[in-house]
Design a protein around this motif. Structure first.
Motif, PDB file in Angstrom:
ATOM      1  N   UNK A 340      23.874 -89.967  36.775  1.00  0.00           N
ATOM      2  CA  UNK A 340      23.503 -89.142  37.726  1.00  0.00           C
ATOM      3  C   UNK A 340      23.176 -87.813  36.476  1.00  0.00           C
ATOM      4  N   UNK A 341      22.950 -86.643  37.209  1.00  0.00           N
ATOM      5  CA  UNK A 341      22.692 -85.802  35.906  1.00  0.00           C
ATOM      6  C   UNK A 341      22.062 -84.262  37.031  1.00  0.00           C
ATOM      7  N   UNK A 342      22.820 -83.148  37.027  1.00  0.00           N
ATOM      8  CA  UNK A 342      22.254 -82.203  37.977  1.00  0.00           C
ATOM      9  C   UNK A 342      21.209 -81.787  37.124  1.00  0.00           C
ATOM     10  N   UNK A 343      20.411 -80.839  38.134  1.00  0.00           N
ATOM     11  CA  UNK A 343      19.788 -80.137  36.860  1.00  0.00           C
ATOM     12  C   UNK A 343      19.394 -78.362  37.612  1.00  0.00           C
ATOM     13  N   UNK A 344      19.659 -78.023  36.544  1.00  0.00           N
ATOM     14  CA  UNK A 344      19.852 -75.927  37.255  1.00  0.00           C
ATOM     15  C   UNK A 344      18.995 -74.919  36.245  1.00  0.00           C
ATOM     16  N   UNK A 345      17.754 -74.920  37.221  1.00  0.00           N
ATOM     17  CA  UNK A 345      16.844 -74.002  37.156  1.00  0.00           C
ATOM     18  C   UNK A 345      16.469 -72.706  38.115  1.00  0.00           C
ATOM     19  N   UNK A 346      15.872 -71.299  36.938  1.00  0.00           N
ATOM     20  CA  UNK A 346      16.395 -70.414  37.886  1.00  0.00           C
ATOM     21  C   UNK A 346      15.680 -69.927  39.164  1.00  0.00           C
ATOM     22  N   UNK A 347      16.858 -69.101  40.395  1.00  0.00           N
ATOM     23  CA  UNK A 347      16.745 -69.061  41.895  1.00  0.00           C
ATOM     24  C   UNK A 347      15.970 -70.273  42.209  1.00  0.00           C
TER      25      UNK A 347
END
Length: 622
Positions: A340-347
């Motif tokens: 598992x991995x969490x992806x952070x993208x602007x907005x």
């Protein structure tokens, strides 16, 4: 719970694979005793206030944030909404996808059927010309005549609606059984197929109303004929101004064709619109078939391994590969890290998904990005699947942040790869080792290639001899199960495309039959004056080809886009296809429509050829 009709293993493998995965139920106390983990839990289910039909996005987001804060110390904790789970997501996709599909094809078929009914009723009213004149001479008003002939359409509509409702409900048993067989692999205990009265009433009303008013216009036109003229034998219709346009720049055969079409512009327009509806059904089905076929065939080719083995703990990649290479019939092995991995993208809100890390020098994945670059061709960033790209609205060249094991790493998205199942992040090994202590490559998955026909034997040896194995999946078994699942959609696509074909054939048949009956005397006179049967056939064929051409010009682009739209309605966060329609499908669809032209005109032309020229000449009034 109906969600467990779908035995999806994970968002990475959401579709049911009965031969490799199943669900069983056991009491907590018994499972805890077997595992020696009494008093421990590894999953919590949260129910949020409100109905499923309500917009609860803000509430879900706030609850999600509180849960992430509450369980921040738990390693590898993942928070998923119901639609992000394998079973819930597939059920949602089926519900949200099937309804637009049914509305689209049912609506087009009803439009075509209404046009056909209008053509038939126009022919009926035309044949009642003398009766109309008699009734007008007896003092019956035009309004009364229109109402009288509307009853013909009403009888057709009511009878067809009743028969269709009953037969449609009975047919739903076959449809539902087919659905259960392909989707769940068997029966659903307790399933009851109750008649959906509101839907049946809606269909009945649409059919009855459409058929009733389909004959309103021809009845109103014929009732305007003065009684004295209506009582006379039918004379050739005076061509309207449009059909008498000078078209001297065209060959004679084309001038005749266009004038015949413009003689009854309403019928010609109706036929062209009906052909557009039939073409839309056919080409939307072809677009859906091509998208499905190309997406999954590419997905199968991209996974270049025969078995996937999952372990319960991290192991050094050299150790796993060395152990696997000792197994008989294993031809190659590659260790991978899947987690598992969490992806952070602007907005965008944080997005939980799966990361797949393999050696980029010889990856057991053949992935090519939509931009044209091969995946793992660089260690400067990561590649993402098209579903993740759609969910986070990110493109190649953007920078995102990956969080795993409490660490955040900014990375560049090198490209987007078509990957119909799951929303993975593909990470090159050399990039991952830059983030780990000692530049190690911890792995928990083993990808194996085996001799042909020996996959099952290798699986048994892996389960028996390799420690820590928690799951082994033979990819060919998974592909077989998935193909069985996809058969439901393939069968449905063929059926809907066939409906479009039948609709087009019925429309052209009735159009040409009505047109030739009206022109029976005229055609007989032309034959007496020396026109050959071939010349008449060419004229009739050109008329149909022009209507088909108009239908193609409207129906092909709209049908193609409709097919893509209907495929999009099945999209979820972990399932989605890249639109595709092959050139051969355009050729197949157009050739099929040309075949319809020749099939539709055969009965009418035979009737013209059999007409008795002497009888026609005696009956003709000049």
């Amino acid at each position: 719970n109906p969600e467990f009709l779908v035995a999806g293993r994970s968002p990475e493998s959401p579709f049911p694979t009965p031969s490799t995965f199943g669900a069983a139920w056991i009491r907590y106390s018994e499972l805890a005793a077997l595992a020696g983990r009494a008093g421990e839990m590894n999953e919590i289910v949260i129910q949020v206030q409100g109905k499923n039909s309500d917009d609860r996005s803000d509430l879900d987001a706030s609850v999600r944030r509180e849960l992430e804060t509450l369980f921040a110390e738990q390693q590898n904790g993942v928070v998923l909404t119901r639609n992000q789970t394998a079973s819930g997501g597939v059920v949602k996709a089926l519900i949200t996808g099937n309804f637009p599909l049914m509305r689209f094809y049912s609506g087009l078929f009803l439009i075509g059927a209404t046009l056909i009914t209008g053509i038939l009723l126009a022919r009926l009213v035309e044949s009642e010309r003398r009766r109309i004149g008699t009734m007008r001479s007896m003092g019956i008003t035009r309004q009364e005549l229109v109402i009288h002939y509307l009853t013909f359409g009403a009888i057709i509509g009511v009878a067809g609606g009743l028969a269709g409702s009953v037969l449609g409900y009975l047919n739903s048993f076959w449809v539902m059984q087919t659905f259960l067989d392909y989707i769940s692999g068997g029966d659903l205990p307790g399933f009851v197929n109750r008649p959906q009265i509101p839907f049946m009433l809606l269909g009945f009303f649409v059919v009855a109303a459409g058929s009733t008013f389909a004959g309103a216009y021809p009845a109103w036109v014929q009732s305007a004929t003065p009684p004295g003229i209506a009582l006379r034998p039918a004379a050739p219709k005076t061509p309207n101004a449009i059909s008498r346009m000078k078209l001297n720049f065209l060959p004679l055969v084309l001038r005749q064709t266009l004038r015949n079409l413009l003689r009854t512009p309403g019928r010609s327009i109706s036929a062209a619109l009906g052909m557009a509806a039939g073409s839309m059904m056919m080409f939307s089905a072809l677009a859906m078939w091509d998208t499905l076929d190309k997406g999954f065939s590419g997905y199968y080719r991209s996974n270049e391994f025969d078995l996937r083995v999952d372990f319960d703990s991290f192991v050094a990649d050299e150790t796993l590969e060395a152990q696997a290479n000792q197994i008989e019939h294993v031809t190659a092995a590659q260790a991978a890290l899947v987690g598992p991995v969490t992806v952070f993208s602007q907005g965008q809100d944080p997005y939980d998904t799966v990361a797949v890390a393999v050696d980029e020098k010889n990856p057991f994945f053949e992935l090519k990005s939509i931009e044209g670059q091969a995946a793992f061709s660089s260690a400067d960033g990561v590649w993402i699947g098209n579903n993740l790209q759609r969910a986070l609205e990110i493109e190649a060249g953007d920078t995102v942040s990956l969080r795993a094991f409490g660490q955040d790493r900014p990375v560049k998205v090198m490209g987007v790869v078509p990957y119909v199942l799951g929303n993975p992040v593909f990470i090159p090994r050399s990039l991952l080792t830059q983030w780990t202590p000692g530049n190690t490559f911890p792995t928990n998955t083993l990808l194996l290639r085996a001799d042909e026909g020996q996959q099952a034997a290798v699986r048994d040896v892996v389960v028996k001899n390799l420690p820590g194995v928690i799951a082994v999946e033979v990819f060919s078994d998974f592909q077989t199960d998935l193909d069985h699942y996809l058969e439901y959609f393939r069968v449905g696509t063929i059926i809907f495309g066939s409906f479009g074909y039948v609709l087009s054939l019925a429309l052209l048949y009735n159009t040409v039959n009505t047109s030739l009956r009206e022109r029976r005397d005229e055609l007989a006179v032309l034959r007496a004056l020396g026109s050959t049967q071939r010349e008449i056939a060419v004229t009739v064929t050109l008329e149909l080809l022009i209507m088909v051409l108009l239908g193609i010009l409207i129906g092909v682009p709209l049908g193609r886009e409709a097919g893509f739209y209907l495929n999009h309605s099945y999209r979820t966060e972990f399932f989605g296809q890249v639109d595709a329609m092959l050139f051969r499908s355009y050729i197949l669809g157009i050739v099929s429509l040309l075949v319809i032209v020749f099939l539709a005109e055969i009965p009418g032309l035979r009737a013209v050829q059999k007409a008795d020229l002497g009888q026609v000449s005696k009956a003709q009034s000049f």
